[in-house]
Structure formats: C-alpha cells, structure tokens
Write an enzyme that holds these catalytic residues in place. Structure first.
Site, mmCIF file in Angstrom:
data_model
loop_
_atom_site.group_PDB
_atom_site.id
_atom_site.type_symbol
_atom_site.label_atom_id
_atom_site.label_comp_id
_atom_site.label_asym_id
_atom_site.label_seq_id
_atom_site.Cartn_x
_atom_site.Cartn_y
_atom_site.Cartn_z
ATOM 1 N N ARG A 1 26.755 84.000 6.087
ATOM 2 C CA ARG A 1 26.000 82.840 6.567
ATOM 3 C C ARG A 1 24.682 83.428 6.637
ATOM 4 N NH1 ARG A 1 28.479 78.385 10.390
ATOM 5 N NH2 ARG A 1 26.469 78.748 11.504
ATOM 6 N N ARG B 1 32.022 87.944 10.035
ATOM 7 C CA ARG B 1 32.853 87.115 9.253
ATOM 8 C C ARG B 1 31.949 86.839 7.912
ATOM 9 N NH1 ARG B 1 31.796 81.174 12.293
ATOM 10 N NH2 ARG B 1 29.663 81.236 12.389
ATOM 11 N N ARG C 1 24.782 68.452 20.472
ATOM 12 C CA ARG C 1 24.576 69.648 20.907
ATOM 13 C C ARG C 1 23.529 69.715 21.806
ATOM 14 N NH1 ARG C 1 26.135 72.546 16.146
ATOM 15 N NH2 ARG C 1 25.572 74.596 16.299
ATOM 16 N N LYS D 1 35.629 76.404 16.737
ATOM 17 C CA LYS D 1 35.781 75.096 16.871
ATOM 18 C C LYS D 1 36.004 74.754 15.249
ATOM 19 C CE LYS D 1 31.245 74.252 17.363
ATOM 20 N NZ LYS D 1 30.364 75.746 17.947
ATOM 21 N N ARG E 1 20.841 81.896 18.491
ATOM 22 C CA ARG E 1 21.880 80.738 18.518
ATOM 23 C C ARG E 1 22.602 80.707 19.928
ATOM 24 N NH1 ARG E 1 25.079 81.963 13.417
ATOM 25 N NH2 ARG E 1 26.526 80.230 14.027
HETATM 26 P P1 ADP Z 1 27.444 77.076 14.796
HETATM 27 O O1 ADP Z 1 28.182 76.121 15.800
HETATM 28 O O2 ADP Z 1 28.375 78.363 14.429
HETATM 29 O O3 ADP Z 1 26.016 77.524 15.385
HETATM 30 P P2 ADP Z 1 27.042 75.115 12.779
HETATM 31 O O4 ADP Z 1 27.464 75.130 11.423
HETATM 32 O O5 ADP Z 1 27.640 74.061 13.450
HETATM 33 O O6 ADP Z 1 27.238 76.497 13.315
HETATM 34 O O7 ADP Z 1 25.479 74.918 12.888
HETATM 35 C C1 ADP Z 1 24.426 75.682 11.988
HETATM 36 C C2 ADP Z 1 23.067 75.271 12.217
HETATM 37 O O8 ADP Z 1 22.831 73.740 11.915
HETATM 38 C C3 ADP Z 1 22.734 75.200 13.559
HETATM 39 O O9 ADP Z 1 22.167 76.633 14.053
HETATM 40 C C4 ADP Z 1 21.569 74.193 13.613
HETATM 41 O O10 ADP Z 1 20.267 74.638 13.111
HETATM 42 C C5 ADP Z 1 22.081 73.084 12.889
HETATM 43 N N1 ADP Z 1 22.842 72.193 13.290
HETATM 44 C C6 ADP Z 1 24.108 71.783 13.304
HETATM 45 N N2 ADP Z 1 24.345 70.874 14.174
HETATM 46 C C7 ADP Z 1 23.293 70.376 14.792
HETATM 47 C C8 ADP Z 1 23.023 69.337 15.712
HETATM 48 N N3 ADP Z 1 24.145 68.453 16.248
HETATM 49 N N4 ADP Z 1 21.816 69.347 16.078
HETATM 50 C C9 ADP Z 1 20.765 69.842 15.779
HETATM 51 N N5 ADP Z 1 20.831 71.113 14.756
HETATM 52 C C10 ADP Z 1 22.362 71.089 14.232
#
Ligand code: ADP
Length: 213
Positions: free
Chosen positions: A159, A127, A88, A13, A170
């Site tokens: 990360r 990564r 999400r 994404k 996740r």
């Molecule tokens: P990925 O999609 O690779 O898991 P992101 O960078 O989008 O990574 O998100 C990292 C973390 O940030 C998630 O695991 C969560 O803890 C938090 N997070 C991100 N977006 C949301 C959201 N829309 N609602 C709740 N938590 C979020």
C-alpha cells in the site's frame, strides 16, 4: 449488532472485521476501502484522494460521512454492521451519533485494539496486499512486491501509505485526532480495550465473548 473497531493503523481492525464477517455475516464498512475504491477512478476526486491518502492525512469529514451514511442506510446493513476506520476524530464521532440517533440505531460495542507503536510500524511496513483477494502477505516471510498471491491469481503489492515515513505520520495523526474518541466512548460506557498480540484467532475468541452472539 452494531460494532465499531478503534485502533491505530496496523492494529488488526481489518483482520478482526473480516473474521466477524465470516463468522456472523455482519457486513463491514471500512472507510479506507471505500476511499481506495473511489481513489481507483480517474476522476478529479480520485486524484485528490490519492494525494491526501499517500501522505497519511485525513480526508474531508463531510465526504467520509456521506460515504458511511449511504452504507448504513443500505439494506445490507439493516441488521447490523461493523465500522472500521470511522469515526477517526471527535467531529466524526459526534456526526455518527446524530446520524444513528435519526435512524433509531446505536453502537452496541466499541472495541479498541491497543498495540505498541514499534509493532504497528513493523506490521505496516512489512505487509503486502493482494490485488484480487483478501490475502495479507509479509516481507518477513520472504514474500516480495510483485510475487504471485498464494491463494488466488492476484499479485502482491505494498500500500502506498505503508512506507515507513507515512506510517509514522499516520501514527502521529492517530494520537492527535483519534485518541480523544476513546474517552468519548469510555464515557458512554460502550468501550472495551483489548491488547492486540500476534495471534488474531486468540483475539477473535475474546471478541466473540464480549459481543456474545
Ligand atoms: P489505516 O487504519 O491502516 O490507516 P485505512 O485503510 O483505514 O488505514 O485508511 C487509509 C487512509 O484513508 C487514511 O490514512 C486516511 O487518509 C483515509 N481515511 C480512512 N478513513 C478515514 C476517515 N474516517 N476520515 C478521514 N480519512 C480517512
């Protein structure tokens, strides 16, 4: 043009969003990036976020929604935006609908990037990010934590939530919480499912055709 990317962690994404930003100049709203920015501060909120995100759990809906709405209302998103990482869960998707309705806006395209679990785990755990630019490194290419970034002056790091155990968590959270959104947007008729492969440029070409700009 308002676009929403859906997909499990590591599906690409972020990469596709960045390609769209460069090609069309549409600004990206990544809740992960916004939260990591917040996390970087030494505030109480920053510490709380660090704890939640290191486990791969979700941050409070209300907090995320307030970050997103501020961005959508900002002048830079006036002619469009790319949402990455939000909504999400179903409750966030419904809140987004209400927010956009109030602003007489809507999502034009929901792009769901589907990638098999094993590939996602391999990608996330392998990564490496750069602490100063957008470069994404990979342990399979012989790069390691602490190496200098080949593009700019930064240093590569992993990360916190890209450790295998957290990545698996996740993925579980994605299946449990985010998968139901796919049906939500399917019913609205705005969703396109794409199969993510190993060639980001090929996928970007398909996306360009779908959004047709
Ligand atoms: P990925 O999609 O690779 O898991 P992101 O960078 O989008 O990574 O998100 C990292 C973390 O940030 C998630 O695991 C969560 O803890 C938090 N997070 C991100 N977006 C949301 C959201 N829309 N609602 C709740 N938590 C979020």
């Amino acid at each position: 043009m308002n676009i929403l990317f859906l997909g499990a962690p590591g599906c690409g994404k972020g990469t596709q969003s960045k390609i769209l930003i460069e090609k069309y100049g549409i600004p990206q709203i990544s809740t992960g990036d916004l939260l990591r920015e917040e996390m970087g501060s030494e505030s109480d909120l920053g510490k709380k976020l660090k704890n939640i995100m290191a486990k791969g759990e979700f941050v409070d809906d209300e907090l995320v929604l307030s970050l997103v709405s501020k961005k959508i209302e900002s002048i830079e998103c006036k002619s469009g935006f790319i949402l990455d990482g939000f909504p999400r869960n179903l409750s966030q998707a419904k809140s987004l609908d209400i927010l956009l309705n109030e602003m007489s806006k809507s999502i034009d395209h929901v792009l769901f990037i589907d990638v098999p679990d094993e590939v996602l785990i391999e990608r996330c755990t392998g990564r490496l990010l750069c602490d100063t630019c957008d470069y994404i490194g990979n342990k399979d290419r012989g790069e390691n934590v602490g190496d200098p970034c080949p593009v700019a002056k930064g240093t590569l790091y992993q990360r916190e939530d890209d450790k295998e155990e957290t990545v698996r968590n996740r993925l579980e959270v994605f299946k449990d919480q985010t998968q139901p959104i796919i049906e939500f947007y399917e019913e609205k008729g705005t969703l396109t499912k794409l199969i993510g492969g190993n060639d980001p440029k090929l996928l970007a070409g398909k996306i360009s055709k779908i959004i047709n700009i």
